[in-house]
Scaffold this active site. Structure first.
Site, PDB file in Angstrom:
ATOM      1  N   ASP A 152       0.820  -1.209   0.000  1.00 52.34           N
ATOM      2  CA  ASP A 152       0.000   0.000   0.000  1.00 52.34           C
ATOM      3  C   ASP A 152       0.856   1.262   0.000  1.00 52.34           C
ATOM      4  O   ASP A 152       2.065   1.216   0.292  1.00 52.34           O
ATOM      5  CB  ASP A 152      -0.928  -0.015   1.225  1.00 52.34           C
ATOM      6  CG  ASP A 152      -2.302   0.577   0.930  1.00 52.34           C
ATOM      7  OD1 ASP A 152      -2.398   1.391  -0.017  1.00 52.34           O
ATOM      8  OD2 ASP A 152      -3.256   0.246   1.638  1.00 52.34           O
TER       9      ASP A 152
ATOM     10  N   ASP B  96     -10.621   1.848  -3.609  1.00 50.65           N
ATOM     11  CA  ASP B  96     -11.105   1.517  -2.268  1.00 50.65           C
ATOM     12  C   ASP B  96     -12.623   1.441  -2.221  1.00 50.65           C
ATOM     13  O   ASP B  96     -13.194   1.036  -1.201  1.00 50.65           O
ATOM     14  CB  ASP B  96     -10.627   2.564  -1.247  1.00 50.65           C
ATOM     15  CG  ASP B  96      -9.228   2.262  -0.731  1.00 50.65           C
ATOM     16  OD1 ASP B  96      -8.714   1.159  -1.002  1.00 50.65           O
ATOM     17  OD2 ASP B  96      -8.646   3.127  -0.052  1.00 50.65           O
TER      18      ASP B  96
END
Length: 690
Positions: free
Chosen positions: A435, A499
């Site tokens: 990430d 997301d």
């Protein structure tokens, strides 16, 4: 010397090195047939003057220069002398070109490399070397190709967190349309692919040209048209003042820049990109993945995770990924980043009890990291405050309670490599979710802007980890889709597309991300019944039909699901497994469907295809438009049948009740009668050549 023609898969590029200075690209577009370079001379004489490989005023280009920079106290315009022109080209199969040029007075040497692959995609990069004693301050170096006057419209993309790849179209007028990114990563608003095309171009029609910079740091894409006539598309790294200063003998190499052309709309241009990426990094079977983030967040109770793993395996899931919260001090997002040791308080026996249980269930095991970031509240930053990418006396503004680690600092790089390598080895990790959750603000490395060095260091870290663990798969996540480019995809196996798991928003996000990224590299998960980012509630069938057309996964607390939901999910996962040989290898096709409330898209191979008709919102028209299936062989006969559970519908046509056989010509021209679907539903069906 006659002009050189590179040609492949219906595309051609004509490079003319007959004049002084750098070669000029006279044509980038449709294949010119059996013509030789000598045959083109009369036609080239009538064309609007094309800019050279590196546009400059000395070559009568009065737009943005391809190279900008200078030496302190001296300004000397660069005028290149062609030193070498090497080409290896086979008609219909592409080829490579290397151009070497220099300007002794300016103290610079340029090496330009072009290639056309067998699919007709063009790649380009430049390497600039300072041959003088005085330092050369490079301000910009881009790769550019011309587009013709008929390219009258532009398409690019913007977006935000949880809503990436929002298209925007504008006329391609005179002047510059520039998309500049200074976020230190590709960005939620990164354009990805800048497209110029004939007015009204769509997925299946019109002529289009596209450019993409394969770089994960600051970058720019632009289109420019001069009043004199020439126009071009260009892309490259966006450099800050003082970021690249070349000493004598030092070089700077641009990222690879990708150029695609199509005479049949966006789909064909996209296919060239997909084919190139698939050839460069072939992948095996893409395991259905469960990520526990939206299921448990920071709650890492072992019993709960074991139950989640049991439910996942029973549904047919093949990989279990433990997300954020497993390392020291990480009970929320305010502490612990950088302390890459398993938290002994939460995991007294390490991660082995979970990892062993997951593997006994027949699933792979993966782990989340955010290596490039650090929390101020961490043992790492308390011990090494100087490892932040910034100025010690004035820290950059925090985002998400994070600062950025200076990976170009050897000690920070070595620490991360040791920790990642150790954990991958200890737990035999199959997968890493990597990430990158913030933009990079005020980056300073050794007193100069630091994004260039940071990006190269991140690439080195990824490359070294993969070299040590060749079977390891890595996902690029960046608070969703904020690092999606061919620079990171050269080193990773998939991207986390967004997301947002809301299937309604995901239909558009995946549709447009898919111009650049093939389905098997787009993470696409079945989210919770009520989406965590939008709050919208959607039926499982719609969520699953959306996730089906990517690298399918689940991001849902299955311990809260009913038995009926688990059985339906298992049915969709089984369908995905059956169809993924087509979904993950075929050519993506998107119909220019006339109803804006619906989408029709698919993936096709020569022998079979999978399609989805998606009703996004309520229709204005009483009757739906027929489903004209793109991408099929008009001379072949296909059997059409519904795949998977049927959706919510006010009416289903007769063909959905049993297989029908029709020619590709009929399916493409007349189409199938469309079902009358309710909003937020989809019908998945397959075709097979008979």
């Amino acid at each position: 010397m006659s002009p050189l023609i590179l040609s492949a898969a219906g595309a051609a590029l004509v490079l003319d090195a007959t004049g002084p200075g750098l070669p000029r690209v006279r044509h980038f577009g449709a294949d010119l047939g059996p013509a030789t370079g000598a045959d083109l001379t009369p036609a080239l004489a009538s064309l609007t003057a094309a800019p050279p490989l590196l546009p400059a005023q000395g070559d009568s280009w009065y737009g943005r220069p391809g190279l900008s920079g200078g030496r302190d106290g001296e300004h000397w315009p660069v005028r290149w002398t062609l030193d070498r022109f090497d080409a290896d080209a086979t008609p219909g199969q592409g080829g490579t070109v290397t151009v070497v040029a220099s300007d002794a007075r300016a103290g610079l040497e340029l090496v330009s490399e072009l290639a056309m692959d067998a699919g007709g995609l063009v790649t380009m990069r430049h390497t600039l070397t300072n041959t003088a004693a005085a330092p050369y301050r490079l301000e910009g170096l881009v790769c550019a190709l011309p587009v013709p006057a008929r390219a009258g419209e532009l398409l690019d993309f913007t977006g935000r967190w949880a809503l990436e790849k929002v298209p925007q179209r504008t006329a391609f007028g005179y002047g510059v349309w520039s998309r500049e990114n200074r976020r230190g990563r590709t960005g939620h608003d990164g354009t990805g692919l800048l497209v110029a095309g004939t007015p009204g171009f769509g997925f299946r029609g019109g002529e289009v040209w596209g450019v993409h910079a394969g770089w994960s740091g600051n970058h720019l894409h632009y289109a420019e048209r001069l009043a004199e006539g020439p126009a071009l598309l260009a892309a490259g790294e966006l450099l800050e003042p003082g970021e690249i200063v070349l000493g004598e003998g030092e070089s700077y190499r641009t990222p690879l820049v990708y150029f695609t052309w199509s005479g049949g709309g966006l789909d064909a241009a996209s296919t060239r990109l997909h084919d190139h990426l698939r050839a460069a990094r072939p992948l095996g079977v893409r395991p259905v993945t469960l990520n526990n983030w939206e299921a448990t967040y920071f709650d890492h109770g072992l019993d709960r995770l074991l139950e989640l793993a049991d439910r996942a395996a029973a549904a047919g899931i093949e990989r279990f990924v433990l997300d954020d919260g497993w390392f020291r001090h990480r009970r929320d997002d305010r502490a612990g980043l950088g302390d890459w040791y398993v938290d002994e308080g939460v995991w007294p026996d390490g991660l082995n009890p979970l990892a062993e249980h997951v593997r006994k269930l027949g699933m792979q095991f993966g782990l989340w990291f955010e290596p490039e970031m650090v929390n101020p509240d961490s043992d790492l930053l308390r011990a090494h405050p100087d490892w932040v990418l910034g100025q010690a006396e004035r820290m950059p503004p925090p985002q998400r309670n994070q600062q950025v680690l200076d990976l170009a600092r050897p000690e920070a790089y070595d620490y991360l490599l040791e920790r990642l390598d150790s954990l991958v080895s200890e737990y035999a990790l199959d997968y890493i979710k990597w990430d990158h959750n913030r933009d990079i603000a005020e980056p300073v490395h050794d007193g100069v802007p630091g994004v260039h060095a940071q990006t190269l260091a991140a690439y080195r870290l990824l490359d070294e980890l993969r070299a040590r663990h060749p079977e390891l798969e890595i996902e690029s996540c960046s608070s969703g889709g904020a690092r999606v480019d061919y620079g990171v995809l050269a080193r990773t196996d998939r991207v986390w597309t967004s997301d947002c798991n809301d299937a309604l928003d995901r239909q558009a996000i995946q549709r447009w991300t898919g111009l650049l990224v093939p389905p098997e590299r787009m993470g696409s998960h079945v989210g919770a019944p009520q989406d965590h980012s939008t709050g919208r509630s959607l039926p499982l069938a719609f969520r699953a039909a959306t996730a089906l057309f990517g690298h399918m996964g689940v991001e849902w607390d299955l311990t809260s699901a009913s038995q009926a939901e688990l059985e339906e999910l298992a049915e969709w996962i089984a369908l995905h497994k059956r169809l993924r040989p087509t979904l993950h290898a075929g050519r993506v096709v998107r119909a220019d469907h006339p109803d804006p409330s619906a989408l029709l898209h698919g993936v096709v191979l020569p022998e079979r295809g999978v399609f989805a008709f998606v009703q996004l919102t309520s229709r204005v028209a009483m009757g739906p438009a027929p489903l004209r299936l793109p991408g099929l062989d008009p001379a072949a006969t296909y059997e059409v049948r519904v795949a998977g559970p049927k959706p919510r519908a006010a009416g289903l046509p007769e063909w959905t009740s049993g297989p029908v056989r029709l020619s590709g010509a009929v399916l493409g021209e007349l189409g199938l009668p469309a079902p009358v679907l309710r909003a937020e539903s989809a019908l998945v069906f397959e075709v097979e050549r008979v």
